[in-house]
Design an enzyme around this catalytic site. Structure first.
Site, PDB file in Angstrom:
ATOM      1  N   GLU A   1      -6.870   7.020  21.196  1.00 48.17           N
ATOM      2  CA  GLU A   1      -5.988   7.564  20.160  1.00 48.17           C
ATOM      3  C   GLU A   1      -4.643   6.859  20.104  1.00 48.17           C
ATOM      4  O   GLU A   1      -4.230   6.368  19.054  1.00 48.17           O
ATOM      5  CB  GLU A   1      -5.757   9.066  20.400  1.00 48.17           C
TER       6      GLU A   1
ATOM      7  N   TYR B   1       5.487  -6.979  -3.977  1.00 48.35           N
ATOM      8  CA  TYR B   1       6.577  -7.925  -4.250  1.00 48.35           C
ATOM      9  C   TYR B   1       6.398  -8.701  -5.551  1.00 48.35           C
ATOM     10  O   TYR B   1       7.293  -9.439  -5.957  1.00 48.35           O
ATOM     11  CB  TYR B   1       6.770  -8.881  -3.075  1.00 48.35           C
TER      12      TYR B   1
ATOM     13  N   ASP C   1      -5.911  12.969  22.989  1.00 51.93           N
ATOM     14  CA  ASP C   1      -5.205  14.092  23.609  1.00 51.93           C
ATOM     15  C   ASP C   1      -5.953  15.392  23.332  1.00 51.93           C
ATOM     16  O   ASP C   1      -6.619  15.539  22.295  1.00 51.93           O
ATOM     17  CB  ASP C   1      -3.786  14.211  23.054  1.00 51.93           C
TER      18      ASP C   1
END
Length: 386
Positions: A214, A128, A267
């Site tokens: 995860e 910014y 997973d």
């Protein structure tokens, strides 16, 4: 409780016994002081000014952070940048790179002022300052890492902070650099990972292990189930998928301080395995900061591909591997660090042969509370990690 999780206790005891050796291992690297960082920036600017004085177009040369040619593997560190074989040249007289050249000089000037004044800014603050010049936040993020790599210093020594996306909960208290006390014990609300992990001090914990989770959804489910206190004192952390640098720094900070087992719960798919490898061995793009980001002791707690058949997970919850999954899996199996992990290799070969993957949520098909009441307690009790 100690008897219930005897395998974790044995592992924890061994790590604590070797704490002195671990603290002296090559993973710990001394950071340059502020004056050294300022000198390195001055040398870059001096090179630019010297070129201009000779009526030559200034050029910046950066190590290529996307090339495996620049990376070597060390089992004690993970993926680390070696003496560069591949570089990226940013020319001030080339239309394709002149904008990036300007971005780098602008951000270098901002960093120089921050270090001089001993103040900090977020990457968002930097964007910014001149959004028209930078174009996007992503450009700023990428260039800050490029500068860190070019100067060969950790990003935090540039006095640039990133907003954290990770969450942490469990048996942990510490002080932020400004003296704020943070207590992660709440069973229902997680704490955002600090934006200035390097400034954390006075860490207090009686946790037996740290568990990297995860996905945020699994993390929240374990939080709702009061996992950190119901099972045994532990610490949970999630980077909400691919981890940001602050989440990785926090895992490393806990390892350096507590020397307790670090487990990964992901997973059973190529994406989850790659995320676990990032925590354990690092990534190519951040290999220049491997000494403070990797934890090679991370162990794979689950979900293991072999668990799917051992537990008879219902077939209708298993998902066929896509072509992209198969490509990712083949790529992972070729990574240099897998030669050090034959058990991981075997698990990945099970996935390769079965051609299926599964999310941790698939365990609810066996029983709604299977993950917290049976799967994790048994894994921790009998040492079911690889």
């Amino acid at each position: 409780m100690a008897e219930q999780f005897s395998e974790v206790d044995k592992l924890r005891a061994a790590l604590l016994e070797n704490a002195e050796i671990l603290s002296d291992c090559p993973l710990v690297e001394e950071e340059p002081g502020s004056q050294e960082v300022l000198t390195r920036i001055e040398n870059v600017i001096l090179g630019v000014v010297t070129s201009l004085s000779k009526d030559e177009a200034p050029v910046l040369v950066l190590p290529n952070r996307s090339s495996w040619a620049n990376v070597s593997f060390d089992s004690a560190v993970g993926l680390q940048m070696s003496s560069g074989n591949s570089v990226t040249t940013i020319r001030s007289d080339c239309p394709s790179s002149v904008t990036k050249f300007a971005h780098i000089l602008k951000i270098l000037s901002i960093i120089y002022k921050l270090i001089q004044s001993n103040s900090y800014a977020t990457k968002r603050d930097i964007y910014y300052k001149d959004p028209q010049l930078f174009g996007s936040q992503r450009n700023v993020d990428f260039i800050v890492d490029d500068i860190s790599c070019m100067l060969k210093v950790p990003r935090r020594t540039l006095h640039v902070l990133a907003t954290s996306k990770g969450l942490i909960s469990g048996d942990l208290c510490y002080l932020e650099e400004d003296g704020t006390r943070v207590d992660c014990h709440s069973s229902s609300i997680a704490v955002a990972v600090s934006s200035n992990v390097g400034g954390i001090k006075n860490i207090v914990s009686s946790a037996k292990f740290v568990m990297i989770v995860e996905k945020d959804a699994t993390f929240q489910s374990l939080l709702d189930d009061d996992f950190c206190t119901k099972l045994c004192p532990c610490i949970m952390i999630t980077g909400k998928g691919v981890p940001d640098v602050n989440s990785r720094l926090m895992v490393r900070k806990l390892w350096d301080t507590l020397h307790i087992p670090i487990f990964a719960l992901v997973d059973a798919d190529p994406h989850g395995i790659e995320i676990m490898c990032i925590y354990k061995y690092g990534s190519v793009s951040m290999s220049f900061e491997a000494h403070s980001l990797t934890v090679p002791s991370v162990m794979w707690l689950g979900l293991l591909p072999s668990d799917l058949w051992r537990l008879k997970v219902p077939e209708d919850t298993l998902i066929p591997l896509t072509k992209r999954d198969e490509s990712k899996l083949n790529s992972l199996l070729k990574r240099p660090y897998l030669t050090d992990q034959p058990e991981w290799q075997r698990e990945m070969e099970v996935m390769q042969q079965s051609k299926v993957k599964a999310e941790l949520q698939s365990l609810t098909a066996i029983a709604p509370d299977f993950l917290t009441s049976i799967y994790l307690p048994n894994k921790l009790r009998y040492g079911g990690w690889v």
